[in-house]
Design a protein around this motif. Sequence first.
Motif, short mmCIF file in Angstrom:
data_model
loop_
_atom_site.label_atom_id
_atom_site.label_comp_id
_atom_site.label_asym_id
_atom_site.label_seq_id
_atom_site.Cartn_x
_atom_site.Cartn_y
_atom_site.Cartn_z
N ASP A 151 -93.28 -9.89 84.15
CA ASP A 151 -93.98 -9.26 83.15
C ASP A 151 -94.52 -10.41 82.22
N SER B 262 -96.27 -11.33 78.25
CA SER B 262 -96.23 -11.17 77.14
C SER B 262 -97.75 -11.03 76.49
N SER C 61 -97.64 -6.77 93.23
CA SER C 61 -97.55 -6.51 91.52
C SER C 61 -96.38 -6.08 90.92
N ARG C 62 -95.66 -5.16 91.76
CA ARG C 62 -94.31 -4.61 91.43
C ARG C 62 -93.45 -5.79 91.25
#
Length: 89
Positions: A65, A67, A60-61
């Motif tokens: 990202d 929106s 997941s890191r």
Amino acid sequence: MGAQPEITQRDLRNRSKEIMDAVQRGQSFTVTRDGYRVGELIPLRRKRRFVSRDEFAAMSRSAPDISLDAFRADQDATADHEVDDPYAR
């Protein structure tokens, strides 16, 4: 997808290791007895592998990202906004 190879009951008995190894690799077979099809040997679907919390966190890191506004806009664009009455006749 091509046709499955046919194997006789005798072949299955005499070459079981070879045939089962092929099934494990993904090959399917139709089994015959006295010239009639009696069954299929097919590989089982692989079970999903458990992913540990640490492994999920590590994956997941590196995920991009998201929106939240774009996500909601996509949902609104594809959602059916008509309200249907399930009891309407």
